[in-house]
Design a protein around this motif. Structure first.
Motif, PDB file in Angstrom:
ATOM      1  N   UNK A   3       0.788  -1.251   0.051  1.00 51.95           N
ATOM      2  CA  UNK A   3       0.022  -0.055  -0.035  1.00 51.95           C
ATOM      3  C   UNK A   3       0.917   1.263  -0.026  1.00 51.95           C
ATOM      4  N   UNK A   4       1.841   1.167   0.907  1.00 48.91           N
ATOM      5  CA  UNK A   4       2.737   2.138   0.888  1.00 48.91           C
ATOM      6  C   UNK A   4       4.175   1.968   1.280  1.00 48.91           C
ATOM      7  N   UNK A   5       5.513   2.536   0.349  1.00 46.56           N
ATOM      8  CA  UNK A   5       6.633   2.333   0.685  1.00 46.56           C
ATOM      9  C   UNK A   5       7.377   3.592   0.708  1.00 46.56           C
ATOM     10  N   UNK A   6       7.649   3.888   1.918  1.00 46.78           N
ATOM     11  CA  UNK A   6       8.648   5.333   1.897  1.00 46.78           C
ATOM     12  C   UNK A   6      10.037   5.011   2.218  1.00 46.78           C
ATOM     13  N   UNK A   7      10.665   5.460   1.653  1.00 46.08           N
ATOM     14  CA  UNK A   7      12.415   5.103   1.901  1.00 46.08           C
ATOM     15  C   UNK A   7      13.278   6.510   2.287  1.00 46.08           C
ATOM     16  N   UNK A   8      13.989   6.187   3.499  1.00 41.83           N
ATOM     17  CA  UNK A   8      15.132   7.389   3.567  1.00 41.83           C
ATOM     18  C   UNK A   8      14.476   8.885   3.434  1.00 41.83           C
ATOM     19  N   UNK A   9      13.286   8.858   4.234  1.00 38.68           N
ATOM     20  CA  UNK A   9      12.429  10.245   4.209  1.00 38.68           C
ATOM     21  C   UNK A   9      13.227  11.433   5.262  1.00 38.68           C
ATOM     22  N   UNK A  10      13.552  12.411   4.544  1.00 37.65           N
ATOM     23  CA  UNK A  10      14.177  13.492   5.386  1.00 37.65           C
ATOM     24  C   UNK A  10      13.469  14.847   5.395  1.00 37.65           C
ATOM     25  N   UNK A  11      13.358  15.681   6.087  1.00 42.93           N
ATOM     26  CA  UNK A  11      12.637  16.948   5.915  1.00 42.93           C
ATOM     27  C   UNK A  11      13.130  17.970   7.214  1.00 42.93           C
ATOM     28  N   UNK A  12      13.940  18.819   6.538  1.00 38.51           N
ATOM     29  CA  UNK A  12      14.499  19.952   7.203  1.00 38.51           C
ATOM     30  C   UNK A  12      13.648  21.257   7.340  1.00 38.51           C
ATOM     31  N   UNK A  13      13.280  21.680   8.334  1.00 38.31           N
ATOM     32  CA  UNK A  13      12.708  22.838   8.799  1.00 38.31           C
ATOM     33  C   UNK A  13      13.717  23.925   9.342  1.00 38.31           C
ATOM     34  N   UNK A  14      13.388  25.160   9.393  1.00 38.99           N
ATOM     35  CA  UNK A  14      14.257  26.302   9.911  1.00 38.99           C
ATOM     36  C   UNK A  14      14.937  25.887  11.134  1.00 38.99           C
ATOM     37  N   UNK A  15      14.161  25.108  12.088  1.00 34.26           N
ATOM     38  CA  UNK A  15      14.780  25.107  13.245  1.00 34.26           C
ATOM     39  C   UNK A  15      15.388  23.866  13.807  1.00 34.26           C
ATOM     40  N   UNK A  19      12.183  15.140  10.421  1.00 38.00           N
ATOM     41  CA  UNK A  19      12.382  13.754   9.803  1.00 38.00           C
ATOM     42  C   UNK A  19      13.725  13.325   9.423  1.00 38.00           C
ATOM     43  N   UNK A  20      14.232  12.403  10.049  1.00 39.70           N
ATOM     44  CA  UNK A  20      15.542  12.138   9.778  1.00 39.70           C
ATOM     45  C   UNK A  20      15.898  10.756   9.180  1.00 39.70           C
ATOM     46  N   UNK A  21      15.601  10.346   7.936  1.00 35.29           N
ATOM     47  CA  UNK A  21      15.848   9.116   7.575  1.00 35.29           C
ATOM     48  C   UNK A  21      14.794   8.019   7.763  1.00 35.29           C
ATOM     49  N   UNK A  22      13.581   8.578   7.596  1.00 34.15           N
ATOM     50  CA  UNK A  22      12.598   7.380   7.998  1.00 34.15           C
ATOM     51  C   UNK A  22      12.243   6.368   6.757  1.00 34.15           C
ATOM     52  N   UNK A  23      11.882   5.076   7.140  1.00 26.11           N
ATOM     53  CA  UNK A  23      11.566   4.123   6.183  1.00 26.11           C
ATOM     54  C   UNK A  23      10.398   3.603   6.782  1.00 26.11           C
ATOM     55  N   UNK A  24       9.280   3.449   5.902  1.00 24.61           N
ATOM     56  CA  UNK A  24       7.976   3.011   6.368  1.00 24.61           C
ATOM     57  C   UNK A  24       7.227   2.394   5.378  1.00 24.61           C
ATOM     58  N   UNK A  25       6.997   1.054   5.531  1.00 22.94           N
ATOM     59  CA  UNK A  25       6.116   0.306   4.585  1.00 22.94           C
ATOM     60  C   UNK A  25       4.869  -0.220   5.183  1.00 22.94           C
ATOM     61  N   UNK A  26       3.816   0.000   4.236  1.00 22.64           N
ATOM     62  CA  UNK A  26       2.373  -0.670   4.920  1.00 22.64           C
ATOM     63  C   UNK A  26       2.125  -1.625   3.756  1.00 22.64           C
ATOM     64  N   UNK A  57      14.718  14.494   0.903  1.00 22.74           N
ATOM     65  CA  UNK A  57      15.458  13.342   0.376  1.00 22.74           C
ATOM     66  C   UNK A  57      14.260  12.224   0.630  1.00 22.74           C
ATOM     67  N   UNK A  58      14.581  11.112   0.051  1.00 24.85           N
ATOM     68  CA  UNK A  58      13.721   9.951  -0.007  1.00 24.85           C
ATOM     69  C   UNK A  58      12.859   9.714  -1.011  1.00 24.85           C
ATOM     70  N   UNK A  59      12.126   8.544  -0.811  1.00 28.34           N
ATOM     71  CA  UNK A  59      11.255   8.065  -2.206  1.00 28.34           C
ATOM     72  C   UNK A  59       9.715   7.922  -1.339  1.00 28.34           C
ATOM     73  N   UNK A  60       8.781   8.039  -2.028  1.00 30.59           N
ATOM     74  CA  UNK A  60       7.354   7.653  -1.751  1.00 30.59           C
ATOM     75  C   UNK A  60       6.818   6.796  -2.927  1.00 30.59           C
ATOM     76  N   UNK A  61       6.254   5.742  -2.572  1.00 30.78           N
ATOM     77  CA  UNK A  61       5.281   5.075  -3.517  1.00 30.78           C
ATOM     78  C   UNK A  61       4.248   4.460  -2.862  1.00 30.78           C
ATOM     79  N   UNK A  62       2.863   4.876  -3.558  1.00 32.91           N
ATOM     80  CA  UNK A  62       1.591   4.432  -3.150  1.00 32.91           C
ATOM     81  C   UNK A  62       1.150   3.554  -4.104  1.00 32.91           C
ATOM     82  N   UNK A  63       0.782   2.479  -3.612  1.00 29.99           N
ATOM     83  CA  UNK A  63      -0.092   1.220  -4.511  1.00 29.99           C
ATOM     84  C   UNK A  63       0.519   1.160  -5.707  1.00 29.99           C
TER      85      UNK A  63
END
Ligand SMILES: Nc1ncnc2c1ncn2[C@@H]1O[C@H](COP(=O)(O)OP(=O)(O)OP(=O)(O)O)[C@@H](O)[C@H]1O
Length: 240
Positions: A3-15, A19-26, A57-63
């Motif tokens: 259903x969902x495959x996210x790999x290596x997700x990173x998100x930087x905000x000003x402060x 999110x620091x390298x999250x892998x998540x599979x459903x 950074x990272x990739x997301x694939x849904x279905x």
């Protein structure tokens, strides 16, 4: 199909790094709880998985559809629920649901709306105006809206946060039926550990932007030397 495959997700905000390298599979039909203390990065992760926030950074694939290129195709199979999504004040609930049913391309939007209002135990709200709904009722209608097209994946950000225990139980039961009858995969954030233990087969714990545990509630509790998820939560919250 996953259903969902996210790999290596990173998100930087000003402060800082949210999110620091999250892998998540459903997996298809799986029910996952995404847990963690305030500010752990859960909502940012969900919003990146939905293509609402662009990852650094990272990739997301849904279905099977890669974001952002195939987002439209991906979203056709996704429902999203969050207390912070607005509901129009000047429409009746049934009009609002019918409108979304048409956007989803349903052949019989009115029938779908009625069916799902009943599924979640709120058929009596069909004629209410947006202004006449309590915050809990708005959340419930948001869930009905997200379920209208029987999505393959339902993403819920704290769906029961503003609900009383009776309504929260109705929501849990409705989500469980959605999962059992339609094979809908669920990805749910919640601060209610008991609810997550009841609804989800697997939990993913985040802390300070990283995944720190992933497994059944029992496996995760054991790994942290606790009796239950509440113990794990308190340990992690103490460190954040
Ligand atoms: N739009 C934004 N701009 C700047 N910083 C943000 C933004 N959104 C989130 N953050 C920061 O990113 C971090 C993670 O926030 P996020 O909302 O993802 O956490 P969360 O785990 O969902 O928290 P909660 O349980 O309180 O909802 C926090 O430090 C937050 O301040």
């Amino acid at each position: 199909m996953t259903a969902l495959r996210a790999t290596g997700l990173v998100k930087d905000y000003r402060r800082g790094r949210a999110v620091d390298g999250v892998d998540l599979t459903v997996d298809a039909g799986e029910r996952i709880g995404l847990l963690g203390p305030n500010g752990a990065g859960k909502t940012t992760t969900l919003l990146m998985c939905l293509g609402v926030v662009t990852p650094d950074a990272g990739t997301v694939e849904i279905l099977g559809h890669r974001l952002p290129r195939e987002r439209q195709k991906a979203m056709a199979g996704v429902g999203f629920v969050a207390g912070y999504l607005p509901l129009p004040n000047q429409l009746r609930v049934i009009e609002y649901l019918r409108m979304f049913g048409r956007l989803y391309g349903l052949r019989r939007p009115e029938r779908a709306a009625t069916t799902w209002l009943e599924h979640f135990g709120v058929p009596h709200l069909a004629k209410a105006m947006g202004t006449e709904l309590s915050s809990g009722q708005k959340t419930l209608i948001g869930i009905v809206k997200a379920a209208l097209h029987s999505p393959r994946l339902m993403v819920l950000d704290e769906p029961t946060a503003s609900l009383d225990p009776d309504v929260a139980l109705r929501v849990r039961t409705g989500l469980r039926r959605l999962s059992d009858e339609f094979g809908t995969a669920l990805l749910v954030t919640s601060h209610n550990m008991v609810e997550v233990e009841r609804l989800c087969e697997r939990v993913v714990f985040m802390s300070a932007g990283k995944v720190v545990a992933n497994g059944t509630a029992r496996e995760v509790a054991e790994r942290f030397g606790g009796d239950n998820l509440e113990d794990v939560f308190l340990q992690l919250a103490g460190k954040s």
